[in-house]
Structures are given as C-alpha cells and as structure tokens.
Motif scaffolding. Structure first.
Motif, short mmCIF file in Angstrom:
data_model
loop_
_atom_site.label_atom_id
_atom_site.label_comp_id
_atom_site.label_asym_id
_atom_site.label_seq_id
_atom_site.Cartn_x
_atom_site.Cartn_y
_atom_site.Cartn_z
N ALA A 239 -1.85 10.63 8.22
CA ALA A 239 -2.82 10.27 9.25
C ALA A 239 -3.26 8.81 9.15
O ALA A 239 -3.43 8.12 10.17
CB ALA A 239 -4.04 11.18 9.16
N ASP A 240 -3.43 8.31 7.93
CA ASP A 240 -3.84 6.92 7.76
C ASP A 240 -2.73 5.96 8.18
O ASP A 240 -2.98 4.93 8.81
CB ASP A 240 -4.24 6.65 6.31
N SER A 241 -1.49 6.31 7.84
CA SER A 241 -0.36 5.48 8.24
C SER A 241 -0.22 5.44 9.76
O SER A 241 -0.03 4.37 10.35
CB SER A 241 0.94 6.02 7.61
N ILE A 242 -0.32 6.59 10.38
CA ILE A 242 -0.21 6.65 11.84
C ILE A 242 -1.31 5.82 12.50
O ILE A 242 -1.05 5.06 13.44
CB ILE A 242 -0.26 8.12 12.30
N VAL B 270 0.84 -1.20 0.00
CA VAL B 270 0.00 0.00 0.00
C VAL B 270 0.88 1.25 0.00
O VAL B 270 2.09 1.18 0.26
CB VAL B 270 -0.94 0.02 1.22
N SER B 271 0.27 2.38 -0.29
CA SER B 271 0.96 3.68 -0.25
C SER B 271 -0.08 4.75 0.03
O SER B 271 -1.28 4.50 -0.09
CB SER B 271 1.68 3.94 -1.58
N PRO B 272 0.33 5.95 0.40
CA PRO B 272 -0.66 6.98 0.70
C PRO B 272 -1.62 7.27 -0.46
O PRO B 272 -2.83 7.39 -0.25
CB PRO B 272 0.20 8.20 1.04
N LYS B 273 -1.09 7.39 -1.67
CA LYS B 273 -1.91 7.75 -2.81
C LYS B 273 -2.41 6.55 -3.61
O LYS B 273 -3.31 6.69 -4.45
CB LYS B 273 -1.13 8.68 -3.75
#
Length: 228
Positions: free
Chosen positions: A116-119, A47-50
């Motif tokens: 924020a999603d990663s955290i 996965v990745s942020p975008k």
C-alpha cells in the motif's frame, strides 16, 4: 546545477515461496543504474517495505561474477541496501526527488506488487510529474497503481521480465503472477525483445527495462528522462 535525486525501492521479500528458494533484488539491476547515474552526479536514497537490510538475491551474485560493474557495486556499496529506510517514511516527499526506481529480482512479485505504501508513493510521483521507472520484475510494482479508478500504465508502452523469459528460467509455475500478464491486464502495451534481449521502453513519465541485460540501456534512458 543541483544534483538530481532518485528514490530506489527494493524488495523486503527473500524467498520464492512455492519452492522455498532464496531470492530478493537482482544485483545488476541496481548496480548498473547506480554506476551510470553516479557518473551524472545523481544521488540515491534507498527504501524498502520493512526497512533495514533488503535481501539481495544470492544467485544474482554468482551470475554476475564476470560483471565488473556489479562486483564493484557489491563489494563497495553495501551501505545502500543494508540499512534502508521504510517506504512509509517517504510518503509525501516526492517533491524531493526527480524519479522513483524499482530494480527487479523475484522478491517484488510478493511484496511490492500490492504494498500500500509503495502504491501510494508511485501515485504521488506520477501526480507530481516525476519519472516512474522500473526494470525486469520491478515493473510489477506499477501494475496495481490507479488514479481515479484507472491504471496509470493504461495505454502506455511498458516492458519487464517477459513470460518467455520466466519460462526460460523455469520459474513460471512457481510465480504467484507474471509481469507480462499483469501489465496487459492493466491495459498497458507490453513490448519486449527476444529472450534476454536488450529492451527499454520510454513512454511519457515511464521508463522501463526488460531484464538484467537491459540495465545499462535502461539507466541511460533514465539519465535522459531526468535531465541529469
């Protein structure tokens, strides 16, 4: 025995902003863990942020030309990073995995440090008792994660790309922050080998590696940590 599963989080950031140099995630820091863990039947979700294609640091390809593991991975595993899911899609799904893994490269210094999603995902894995792992600059993803107001790495032995190493590659002044400094600020016990020495730290749920040279040792420690 059912195969172990690892969620790999790659950066979506593709340049060192201050000097407009291409960057992303660093080839051997995903290639070597993939090689070692695959030998133990571990399955990967990336996965990745975008979402979509996660940028590979082109310099890391050139510097890995003599590294057969990295070049094989680059040539044969492009599907892993060219069509990633978004981190957001995997919130609430820590139960499906045995560990979360953050490869480095300079990209994470810009997005994963405060995504924020990663955290939220790291917090979820930590609360679920899962292994939280990172190598090199990937360690920056851990420094802003808190539970009940306290950094989860407080008091833990943690490693990552050191200040001395950032100085050595002459990028200290171009960085928005430094891995070693931020680990210390979060109350972590930053441990390190000499410049580009092989160093892995295992403390509780945390498995961290210092740099690209540490990628294989880091992967072997992760195999042990998840019982693969």
């Amino acid at each position: 025995m059912a195969p172990k599963k690892v969620l790999v989080v790659l950066t979506s950031h593709d340049k060192i902003d201050a000097i407009n140099r291409q960057t992303g995630w660093y080839l051997p820091e995903f290639a070597h863990p993939h090689h070692i863990l695959s030998e133990h039947n571990v399955q990967f979700t990336v996965v990745s942020p975008k979402g979509g294609a996660a940028p590979l640091d082109q310099g890391s390809i050139e510097l890995s030309k003599e590294d057969a593991v990295s070049m094989s991975f680059f040539e044969n595993q492009k599907a892993l990073w060219e069509n990633t899911a978004t981190i957001k899609e995997f919130r609430g799904r820590a139960a499906e995995f045995d560990a979360i893994l953050y490869p480095g490269g300079h990209g994470p210094m810009y997005d994963l440090v405060d995504d924020a999603d990663s955290i939220a995902l790291i917090e979820e894995f930590y609360r679920a008792g899962k292994v939280v792992s990172a190598v090199c600059h990937g360690t920056i993803a851990l420094v802003n994660v808190k539970i009940d107001g306290e950094h989860i790495i407080k008091g833990r032995e943690i490693t990552g790309f050191s200040n001395d190493e950032e100085d050595f590659v002459k990028l200290t002044s171009a960085m928005p922050l430094l891995v070693e400094d931020k680990v210390v600020e979060a109350g972590g016990k930053f441990v390190k080998a000499d410049i580009f020495g092989d160093k892995v730290a295992v403390d509780g749920q945390f498995v961290t590696g210092q740099n690209p040279v540490s990628a294989t040792s880091f992967a072997k420690a992760l195999v042990t940590a998840i019982g693969a």
